[in-house]
Design a protein around this motif. Structure first.
Motif, PDB file in Angstrom:
ATOM      1  N   ALA A 190       0.843  -1.199   0.000  1.00 17.95           N
ATOM      2  CA  ALA A 190       0.000   0.000   0.000  1.00 17.95           C
ATOM      3  C   ALA A 190       0.875   1.244   0.000  1.00 17.95           C
ATOM      4  CB  ALA A 190      -0.913  -0.004   1.221  1.00 17.95           C
ATOM      5  N   GLN A 191       0.474   2.229  -0.775  1.00 13.53           N
ATOM      6  CA  GLN A 191       1.204   3.486  -0.854  1.00 13.53           C
ATOM      7  C   GLN A 191       0.488   4.532  -0.013  1.00 13.53           C
ATOM      8  OE1 GLN A 191       1.082   3.857  -5.191  1.00 13.53           O
ATOM      9  NE2 GLN A 191       3.282   3.488  -5.245  1.00 13.53           N
ATOM     10  N   ILE A 192       1.176   5.027   0.991  1.00 11.11           N
ATOM     11  CA  ILE A 192       0.600   6.012   1.903  1.00 11.11           C
ATOM     12  C   ILE A 192       1.313   7.337   1.698  1.00 11.11           C
ATOM     13  CG2 ILE A 192       0.156   6.608   4.308  1.00 11.11           C
ATOM     14  CD1 ILE A 192       0.200   3.617   4.929  1.00 11.11           C
ATOM     15  N   SER A 193       0.554   8.348   1.357  1.00 12.80           N
ATOM     16  CA  SER A 193       1.139   9.673   1.146  1.00 12.80           C
ATOM     17  C   SER A 193       0.770  10.578   2.310  1.00 12.80           C
ATOM     18  CB  SER A 193       0.636  10.276  -0.165  1.00 12.80           C
ATOM     19  OG  SER A 193      -0.768  10.398  -0.133  1.00 12.80           O
ATOM     20  N   ARG A 194       1.707  11.383   2.735  1.00 15.13           N
ATOM     21  CA  ARG A 194       1.459  12.352   3.800  1.00 15.13           C
ATOM     22  C   ARG A 194       1.598  13.762   3.241  1.00 15.13           C
ATOM     23  NH1 ARG A 194       4.949   8.773   6.790  1.00 15.13           N
ATOM     24  NH2 ARG A 194       3.778   7.547   8.304  1.00 15.13           N
ATOM     25  N   ALA A 195       0.779  14.643   3.772  1.00 11.65           N
ATOM     26  CA  ALA A 195       0.869  16.030   3.345  1.00 11.65           C
ATOM     27  C   ALA A 195       2.213  16.612   3.795  1.00 11.65           C
ATOM     28  CB  ALA A 195      -0.272  16.843   3.953  1.00 11.65           C
ATOM     29  N   ALA A 196       2.797  17.413   2.954  1.00 10.34           N
ATOM     30  CA  ALA A 196       4.070  18.037   3.307  1.00 10.34           C
ATOM     31  C   ALA A 196       3.847  18.990   4.475  1.00 10.34           C
ATOM     32  CB  ALA A 196       4.626  18.793   2.107  1.00 10.34           C
ATOM     33  N   PRO A 197       4.670  18.890   5.519  1.00 11.44           N
ATOM     34  CA  PRO A 197       4.484  19.791   6.663  1.00 11.44           C
ATOM     35  C   PRO A 197       4.907  21.210   6.316  1.00 11.44           C
ATOM     36  CG  PRO A 197       6.476  18.481   6.948  1.00 11.44           C
ATOM     37  CD  PRO A 197       5.802  17.970   5.704  1.00 11.44           C
ATOM     38  N   MET A 198       4.258  22.169   6.953  1.00 13.91           N
ATOM     39  CA  MET A 198       4.668  23.548   6.762  1.00 13.91           C
ATOM     40  C   MET A 198       5.954  23.807   7.546  1.00 13.91           C
ATOM     41  SD  MET A 198       2.171  25.774   9.272  1.00 13.91           S
ATOM     42  CE  MET A 198       0.695  25.324   8.377  1.00 13.91           C
ATOM     43  N   PRO A 199       6.751  24.773   7.151  1.00 12.80           N
ATOM     44  CA  PRO A 199       7.963  25.107   7.908  1.00 12.80           C
ATOM     45  C   PRO A 199       7.614  25.503   9.343  1.00 12.80           C
ATOM     46  CG  PRO A 199       7.983  26.159   5.751  1.00 12.80           C
ATOM     47  CD  PRO A 199       6.616  25.573   5.917  1.00 12.80           C
ATOM     48  N   GLN A 200       8.510  25.185  10.256  1.00 15.64           N
ATOM     49  CA  GLN A 200       8.266  25.485  11.667  1.00 15.64           C
ATOM     50  C   GLN A 200       8.056  26.979  11.889  1.00 15.64           C
ATOM     51  OE1 GLN A 200       7.456  23.908  14.116  1.00 15.64           O
ATOM     52  NE2 GLN A 200       8.213  24.801  16.031  1.00 15.64           N
ATOM     53  N   ALA A 201       8.806  27.814  11.189  1.00 14.19           N
ATOM     54  CA  ALA A 201       8.650  29.257  11.366  1.00 14.19           C
ATOM     55  C   ALA A 201       7.246  29.711  10.967  1.00 14.19           C
ATOM     56  CB  ALA A 201       9.707  29.999  10.551  1.00 14.19           C
ATOM     57  N   GLU A 202       6.708  29.129   9.889  1.00 14.35           N
ATOM     58  CA  GLU A 202       5.355  29.488   9.454  1.00 14.35           C
ATOM     59  C   GLU A 202       4.325  29.014  10.465  1.00 14.35           C
ATOM     60  OE1 GLU A 202       2.283  28.549   5.736  1.00 14.35           O
ATOM     61  OE2 GLU A 202       4.429  28.095   5.544  1.00 14.35           O
ATOM     62  N   ARG A 203       4.525  27.820  11.010  1.00 12.92           N
ATOM     63  CA  ARG A 203       3.596  27.309  12.025  1.00 12.92           C
ATOM     64  C   ARG A 203       3.579  28.224  13.249  1.00 12.92           C
ATOM     65  NH1 ARG A 203       5.374  23.663  16.159  1.00 12.92           N
ATOM     66  NH2 ARG A 203       3.618  23.031  17.475  1.00 12.92           N
ATOM     67  N   LEU A 204       4.742  28.637  13.721  1.00 14.80           N
ATOM     68  CA  LEU A 204       4.806  29.522  14.885  1.00 14.80           C
ATOM     69  C   LEU A 204       4.174  30.881  14.583  1.00 14.80           C
ATOM     70  CD1 LEU A 204       8.405  28.721  16.191  1.00 14.80           C
ATOM     71  CD2 LEU A 204       6.218  27.872  17.069  1.00 14.80           C
ATOM     72  N   GLU A 205       4.357  31.351  13.373  1.00 17.67           N
ATOM     73  CA  GLU A 205       3.746  32.624  12.993  1.00 17.67           C
ATOM     74  C   GLU A 205       2.224  32.529  13.014  1.00 17.67           C
ATOM     75  OE1 GLU A 205       3.663  35.724   9.178  1.00 17.67           O
ATOM     76  OE2 GLU A 205       5.065  34.035   9.216  1.00 17.67           O
ATOM     77  N   LEU A 206       1.681  31.405  12.506  1.00 21.77           N
ATOM     78  CA  LEU A 206       0.233  31.225  12.522  1.00 21.77           C
ATOM     79  C   LEU A 206      -0.298  31.107  13.945  1.00 21.77           C
ATOM     80  CD1 LEU A 206      -0.360  28.741   9.551  1.00 21.77           C
ATOM     81  CD2 LEU A 206      -1.054  31.142   9.692  1.00 21.77           C
ATOM     82  N   ILE A 207       0.434  30.400  14.807  1.00 26.04           N
ATOM     83  CA  ILE A 207       0.011  30.292  16.208  1.00 26.04           C
ATOM     84  C   ILE A 207      -0.031  31.671  16.851  1.00 26.04           C
ATOM     85  CG2 ILE A 207       0.661  29.420  18.488  1.00 26.04           C
ATOM     86  CD1 ILE A 207       1.826  26.954  17.082  1.00 26.04           C
ATOM     87  N   GLY A 208       1.008  32.472  16.613  1.00 25.27           N
ATOM     88  CA  GLY A 208       1.028  33.816  17.165  1.00 25.27           C
ATOM     89  C   GLY A 208      -0.132  34.657  16.671  1.00 25.27           C
ATOM     90  N   ARG A 209      -0.475  34.500  15.393  1.00 25.23           N
ATOM     91  CA  ARG A 209      -1.604  35.258  14.838  1.00 25.23           C
ATOM     92  C   ARG A 209      -2.912  34.842  15.493  1.00 25.23           C
ATOM     93  NH1 ARG A 209      -4.315  33.981   9.421  1.00 25.23           N
ATOM     94  NH2 ARG A 209      -5.837  35.661   9.180  1.00 25.23           N
ATOM     95  N   LEU A 210      -3.108  33.540  15.680  1.00 24.12           N
ATOM     96  CA  LEU A 210      -4.340  33.064  16.302  1.00 24.12           C
ATOM     97  C   LEU A 210      -4.472  33.544  17.741  1.00 24.12           C
ATOM     98  CD1 LEU A 210      -4.395  29.380  14.974  1.00 24.12           C
ATOM     99  CD2 LEU A 210      -5.963  31.210  14.323  1.00 24.12           C
ATOM    100  N   LEU A 211      -3.372  33.613  18.448  1.00 29.58           N
ATOM    101  CA  LEU A 211      -3.416  33.989  19.860  1.00 29.58           C
ATOM    102  C   LEU A 211      -3.555  35.490  20.078  1.00 29.58           C
ATOM    103  CD1 LEU A 211      -0.683  31.596  21.330  1.00 29.58           C
ATOM    104  CD2 LEU A 211      -3.163  31.318  21.409  1.00 29.58           C
ATOM    105  N   THR A 212      -3.193  36.288  19.091  1.00 28.93           N
ATOM    106  CA  THR A 212      -3.117  37.735  19.332  1.00 28.93           C
ATOM    107  C   THR A 212      -4.031  38.574  18.451  1.00 28.93           C
ATOM    108  OG1 THR A 212      -1.247  37.935  17.776  1.00 28.93           O
ATOM    109  CG2 THR A 212      -0.723  37.523  20.098  1.00 28.93           C
ATOM    110  N   ASP A 213      -4.579  38.024  17.364  1.00 30.56           N
ATOM    111  CA  ASP A 213      -5.365  38.822  16.428  1.00 30.56           C
ATOM    112  C   ASP A 213      -6.842  38.819  16.833  1.00 30.56           C
ATOM    113  OD1 ASP A 213      -6.565  40.107  14.345  1.00 30.56           O
ATOM    114  OD2 ASP A 213      -5.569  38.977  12.759  1.00 30.56           O
ATOM    115  N   PRO A 214      -7.344  39.907  17.430  1.00 32.90           N
ATOM    116  CA  PRO A 214      -8.748  39.925  17.878  1.00 32.90           C
ATOM    117  C   PRO A 214      -9.747  40.007  16.736  1.00 32.90           C
ATOM    118  CG  PRO A 214      -7.730  42.071  18.213  1.00 32.90           C
ATOM    119  CD  PRO A 214      -6.637  41.154  17.729  1.00 32.90           C
ATOM    120  N   SER A 215      -9.293  40.275  15.506  1.00 28.77           N
ATOM    121  CA  SER A 215     -10.221  40.370  14.382  1.00 28.77           C
ATOM    122  C   SER A 215     -10.677  39.003  13.885  1.00 28.77           C
ATOM    123  CB  SER A 215      -9.571  41.144  13.229  1.00 28.77           C
ATOM    124  OG  SER A 215      -8.482  40.411  12.676  1.00 28.77           O
TER     125      SER A 215
END
Length: 323
Positions: free
Chosen positions: A130-155
Motif C-alpha cells: 500500500a502506498q501512503i502519502s502524507r501532506a508536506a508539513p509547513m515550515p516550523q517558522a510558518e507554524r509559529l507565525e500562525l500560532i502567534g496570529r491566532l493567539l493575538t489577532d482579535p479580528s
C-alpha cells in the motif's frame, strides 16, 4: 436519541445503510449487485459497527467505506468490460488494474480485493504494498507565525482561534477536535489542562484565556436540547458536535491549512520528546510516532516507555559524597 426516547445508535452507520440501499439499486448487473451486497454486509458494516462500539464513526470513515464500495463496483465493471469475472481474475488482471489507476483507487480497492481472496472468489494473487502519502508539513517558522496570529489577532473569529490553536499546538485532527468536551478541560494548581490523551497536556496562558472566553460564548447553544451541551464545539443538531467539515471551512477561511499544520506539529513534538510519550499524550498510535521520529531524525530511539517517576526496585540514590 438525545432525549432518550429512541435507542442511541451511530447516525453515520444509519447514513451508510441508507446510501447502500440506493447504491445497490443503481447497479444494473444483478450478479455485481449480489457481490457488492455480500461485501458490504459481511465485511464493511461489521467493521463500522465494531468501530462504533469504542468511538463514534467519523465523517471521514463514513466517506472512506462508501468509496470502498463504489470502487469495488467499478472494479467489477472494469472486469466485465474485458470479458472477465472475479472467478477468472488472477495476477495479470490485478496488475493491469493497478497500472491503469491512480494511487487513491489502488488503495481504496485493496480491502475489497483482500476480502475476495479470503472468500475464494478469485484466483490466488499478490497485491503490491500500500502506498501512503502524507501532506508536506509547513515550515516550523510558518507554524509559529500562525500560532502567534491566532493567539493575538482579535479580528479573527474566536471559534477559529481556539480550534486552530489546538490543531497547530497539539497536532489534533479536526475529527478529534470537534469531539472535545468541557470535561476535557480542567484547572489544577492554577494551570489549565486539556485532556487529549494521558497525561493531560498543559495549556499555555494565552490559549487558556481564549479557551474560557469561548466556553462562555459558544455558538449553537440556543436550541432546546443544547442548553446543557458539554461539547466544546456544539453543532446545530441535537446532542451532536460541530461537523468537522464545517470547522475545516472556518479554519480555511482564515488561512489555517489544518493538515499541513497538524503534520508540522506532530513532527516537531517527536523531535522534542520521546515518541511513546507523544503517542500517549496526544492519542496517536505508537507505531505512527515511532515512524515519524525515524523520518525526522529524532534522537529518542532507545527511550524505554513506562512510568519513569518511580525508581527501580532495590535502587537507592547515592549521597553527594559517594563516588
Amino acid at each position: 436519541m438525545t432525549c432518550g426516547i429512541l435507542p442511541a445508535i451511530d447516525k453515520r452507520i444509519c447514513s451508510f445503510e441508507r446510501w447502500l440501499i440506493e447504491h445497490l439499486a443503481s447497479i444494473p448487473d444483478p450478479d455485481h449487485a449480489q457481490i457488492i451486497r455480500r461485501y458490504a454486509t459481511w465485511e464493511v458494516l461489521p467493521r463500522l459497527r465494531t468501530r462504533a462500539e469504542t468511538k463514534p464513526v467519523t465523517p471521514a470513515a463514513r466517506r472512506r467505506v462508501a468509496d470502498q464500495v463504489k470502487q469495488a463496483a467499478a472494479f467489477l465493471d472494469w472486469l466485465a468490460d474485458r470479458d472477465h469475472t472475479l472467478a477468472t481474475c488472477g495476477q495479470t488482471g490485478i496488475d493491469a488494474w493497478h497500472a491503469e489507476h491512480n494511487r487513491h483507487a489502488r488503495n481504496t480497492i485493496r480491502n475489497f480485493l483482500l476480502w475476495c481472496s479470503a472468500s475464494k472468489l478469485t484466483r490466488p494473487f499478490r497485491l503490491p504494498p500500500a502506498q501512503i502519502s502524507r501532506a508536506a508539513p509547513m515550515p516550523q517558522a510558518e507554524r509559529l507565525e500562525l500560532i502567534g496570529r491566532l493567539l493575538t489577532d482579535p479580528s479573527l473569529p474566536l471559534r477559529a482561534r481556539v480550534a486552530g490553536s489546538i490543531v497547530l499546538l497539539y497536532a489534533q485532527p479536526l475529527s478529534r477536535v470537534v469531539r472535545l468536551t468541557l470535561d476535557d478541560i480542567t484547572r489544577a494548581q492554577q494551570q489549565t489542562l486539556l485532556r487529549l490523551g494521558e497525561p493531560p497536556s498543559p495549556v499555555p496562558e494565552p490559549l487558556a484565556e481564549l479557551l474560557f472566553r469561548w466556553i462562555d460564548s459558544r455558538d449553537n447553544m440556543n436550541t432546546a436540547t443544547n442548553h446543557a451541551c458539554r461539547w466544546l464545539f456544539p453543532g446545530r443538531r441535537a446532542g451532536q458536535p460541530l461537523h468537522p467539515d464545517v470547522l475545516a471551512t472556518v479554519l480555511n477561511h482564515v488561512g489555517i491549512p489544518t493538515t499541513a499544520g497538524r503534520t508540522a506539529a506532530i513532527r516537531q513534538h517527536v523531535l522534542e520528546m520521546p515518541a511513546p510519550v507523544v503517542a500517549e499524550a496526544l492519542s496517536y498510535h505508537r507505531v505512527t510516532t515511532a515512524k515519524l521520529a525515524s523520518e525526522v531524525g529524532g534522537t529518542w530511539s532507545r527511550y524505554a516507555s513506562g512510568d519513569h517517576w518511580r525508581s527501580p526496585p532495590g535502587w537507592t540514590p547515592r549521597g553527594t559524597g559517594d563516588s
